[in-house]
Design an enzyme around this catalytic site. Sequence first.
Site, PDB file in Angstrom:
ATOM      1  N   CYS A 110       0.818  -1.219   0.000  1.00 45.02           N
ATOM      2  CA  CYS A 110       0.000   0.000   0.000  1.00 45.02           C
ATOM      3  C   CYS A 110       0.853   1.271   0.000  1.00 45.02           C
ATOM      4  CB  CYS A 110      -0.942  -0.009   1.193  1.00 45.02           C
ATOM      5  SG  CYS A 110      -1.963  -1.480   1.235  1.00 45.02           S
ATOM      6  N   HIS A 251      -3.418   6.950   2.358  1.00 44.31           N
ATOM      7  CA  HIS A 251      -3.862   5.649   1.856  1.00 44.31           C
ATOM      8  C   HIS A 251      -5.259   5.354   2.413  1.00 44.31           C
ATOM      9  CE1 HIS A 251      -4.244   1.516   0.947  1.00 44.31           C
ATOM     10  NE2 HIS A 251      -3.981   1.076   2.163  1.00 44.31           N
ATOM     11  N   ASN A 281     -10.354  -0.347  -0.177  1.00 47.23           N
ATOM     12  CA  ASN A 281      -8.894  -0.210  -0.115  1.00 47.23           C
ATOM     13  C   ASN A 281      -8.301  -0.793  -1.402  1.00 47.23           C
ATOM     14  OD1 ASN A 281      -6.168  -0.647   0.387  1.00 47.23           O
ATOM     15  ND2 ASN A 281      -6.466  -1.404   2.468  1.00 47.23           N
TER      16      ASN A 281
HETATM   17  O1  UT7 Z   1      -3.826  -1.345   3.712  1.00 46.41           O
HETATM   18  C1  UT7 Z   1      -3.843  -1.715   5.055  1.00 46.41           C
HETATM   19  C2  UT7 Z   1      -4.941  -2.741   5.151  1.00 46.41           C
HETATM   20  N1  UT7 Z   1      -5.473  -3.098   6.396  1.00 46.41           N
HETATM   21  C3  UT7 Z   1      -6.178  -2.312   7.245  1.00 46.41           C
HETATM   22  O2  UT7 Z   1      -6.301  -1.143   7.115  1.00 46.41           O
HETATM   23  C4  UT7 Z   1      -6.851  -3.022   8.375  1.00 46.41           C
HETATM   24  C5  UT7 Z   1      -6.967  -2.233   9.632  1.00 46.41           C
HETATM   25  N2  UT7 Z   1      -7.905  -2.903  10.535  1.00 46.41           N
HETATM   26  C6  UT7 Z   1      -9.223  -2.719  10.434  1.00 46.41           C
HETATM   27  O3  UT7 Z   1      -9.677  -1.922   9.647  1.00 46.41           O
HETATM   28  C7  UT7 Z   1     -10.104  -3.492  11.376  1.00 46.41           C
HETATM   29  O4  UT7 Z   1      -9.320  -4.259  12.252  1.00 46.41           O
HETATM   30  C8  UT7 Z   1     -11.103  -4.398  10.611  1.00 46.41           C
HETATM   31  C9  UT7 Z   1     -12.134  -3.552   9.920  1.00 46.41           C
HETATM   32  C10 UT7 Z   1     -10.363  -5.242   9.582  1.00 46.41           C
HETATM   33  C11 UT7 Z   1     -11.811  -5.336  11.573  1.00 46.41           C
HETATM   34  O5  UT7 Z   1     -12.438  -4.617  12.591  1.00 46.41           O
HETATM   35  P1  UT7 Z   1     -12.321  -5.098  14.120  1.00 46.41           P
HETATM   36  O6  UT7 Z   1     -13.145  -4.194  14.909  1.00 46.41           O
HETATM   37  O7  UT7 Z   1     -10.850  -5.180  14.430  1.00 46.41           O
HETATM   38  O8  UT7 Z   1     -13.017  -6.506  14.071  1.00 46.41           O
HETATM   39  P2  UT7 Z   1     -12.436  -7.948  14.459  1.00 46.41           P
HETATM   40  O9  UT7 Z   1     -11.492  -8.426  13.400  1.00 46.41           O
HETATM   41  O10 UT7 Z   1     -11.946  -7.914  15.868  1.00 46.41           O
HETATM   42  O11 UT7 Z   1     -13.732  -8.815  14.407  1.00 46.41           O
HETATM   43  C12 UT7 Z   1     -14.825  -8.570  15.274  1.00 46.41           C
HETATM   44  C13 UT7 Z   1     -15.926  -9.540  14.938  1.00 46.41           C
HETATM   45  C14 UT7 Z   1     -15.482 -10.988  14.890  1.00 46.41           C
HETATM   46  O12 UT7 Z   1     -16.516 -11.761  15.400  1.00 46.41           O
HETATM   47  P3  UT7 Z   1     -16.449 -12.335  16.901  1.00 46.41           P
HETATM   48  O13 UT7 Z   1     -15.219 -13.185  16.945  1.00 46.41           O
HETATM   49  O14 UT7 Z   1     -16.343 -11.118  17.782  1.00 46.41           O
HETATM   50  O15 UT7 Z   1     -17.726 -13.081  17.042  1.00 46.41           O
HETATM   51  C15 UT7 Z   1     -15.371 -11.274  13.413  1.00 46.41           C
HETATM   52  O16 UT7 Z   1     -15.576 -12.639  13.101  1.00 46.41           O
HETATM   53  O17 UT7 Z   1     -16.459  -9.233  13.633  1.00 46.41           O
HETATM   54  C16 UT7 Z   1     -16.487 -10.447  12.854  1.00 46.41           C
HETATM   55  N3  UT7 Z   1     -16.316 -10.084  11.456  1.00 46.41           N
HETATM   56  C17 UT7 Z   1     -17.336  -9.747  10.645  1.00 46.41           C
HETATM   57  N4  UT7 Z   1     -18.661  -9.691  10.884  1.00 46.41           N
HETATM   58  C18 UT7 Z   1     -19.421  -9.293   9.836  1.00 46.41           C
HETATM   59  C19 UT7 Z   1     -15.166 -10.014  10.751  1.00 46.41           C
HETATM   60  N5  UT7 Z   1     -15.426  -9.627   9.497  1.00 46.41           N
HETATM   61  C20 UT7 Z   1     -16.762  -9.459   9.401  1.00 46.41           C
HETATM   62  C21 UT7 Z   1     -17.623  -9.064   8.360  1.00 46.41           C
HETATM   63  N6  UT7 Z   1     -18.934  -8.981   8.624  1.00 46.41           N
HETATM   64  N7  UT7 Z   1     -17.160  -8.723   7.118  1.00 46.41           N
END
Ligand code: UT7
Length: 324
Positions: A110, A251, A281
């Site tokens: 990125c 980004h 992204n």
């Molecule tokens: O170019 C750089 C690229 N990367 C980034 O910028 C990523 C930066 N990080 C983020 O933006 C965030 O960490 C995310 C948006 C990717 C994720 O958000 P989060 O608040 O950190 O969520 P999480 O990964 O801790 O997941 C929370 C819950 C989980 O369920 P449980 O275990 O709490 O029951 C996931 O399974 O959300 C669930 N989950 C979803 N639910 C619905 C994960 N993806 C999804 C989804 N829809 N697409």
Amino acid sequence: MIKICGTGSALPAHTVTNDDLSKIMDTSDEWISSRTGIRARHLAVEETTTGMSVKAAEQALEEAGVKAEELDLIIAATLSPDHILPTLACEVQAAIGATHAVAFDLHAACSGFLFSMNTAAAYMQSGVYKNALIIGAETLSKMMDWNDRGTCVLFGDGAGAAVLRELPDDGTNGGLKAFVQYSDGARGGVLACGNRPVCHPFASHEPENQYVTMDGQAVYKFAVSTVPKVVTEAVEKAGLTLADIDHFVLHQANQRIIESVAKRLKQPMEKFPMNLQDCGNISAASVPILLDSLNKNDMIKANERIVLAGFGAGLTWGAAVIQW
Ligand code: UT7
């Protein structure tokens, strides 16, 4: 001075909304948009990384008033080229007829467009090249595990380009004023994608996961802690203050990351344009696509100061200050 003289971009025709995704996987518009700000993304159906790059390049060359034969350097940033060989930059060179340019790809995920621009600028500062085409282009949809809702909903496809020229100083003290860039391979495991395994008559290794995997929270923490620092460093290196900057073109990974950076820099959100709502992204392509849309919509005025910042896999991160 080293100046961006033209920009261009291309996005796939097919738009996929969060609601479209929720019909094929266990997700929702509420989850995706509240956590990321993303509402839709363009996904390639007929389009290719090279085809979108060529479109973006032709627009940038036209605006810059530079003929393809006048280019002496093409750097393409991508993690999702159509082919491993030849490189994206060489395919673009052939398509546009940039017969006098040296062309190569630069892979910094990125941060790729930013690192490519800085690399071209370093060549220019040392007098090696004068007219460069810089491209950031991705078809990330083919790099995603479409069974992993935690990653596939975040990314999109597209290409952006800019023509960078070494021009005589016009008295405005414009152009590229400073850049800083970093990497930390020791933390690379948080955002990864495997390749084909070694497999020949003398060795055969287990295949790695060939799709993108990510520890989202680790990447989030990395972004919100490093981006404000690197932006501040680049601005200070340019001899400016944060208040002197008119636009922070970051980004486009996550709206919450951008809001957090704005808060830490104590700068208003109006200075942080975004297109992630409609594009998701797009890794190396996100900064040049956003820059092109600001340029085409006359949202950047002459002599305004812009910070470009990238961060992502590697880990890599960096920022540059330009005066338009
Ligand atoms: O170019 C750089 C690229 N990367 C980034 O910028 C990523 C930066 N990080 C983020 O933006 C965030 O960490 C995310 C948006 C990717 C994720 O958000 P989060 O608040 O950190 O969520 P999480 O990964 O801790 O997941 C929370 C819950 C989980 O369920 P449980 O275990 O709490 O029951 C996931 O399974 O959300 C669930 N989950 C979803 N639910 C619905 C994960 N993806 C999804 C989804 N829809 N697409």
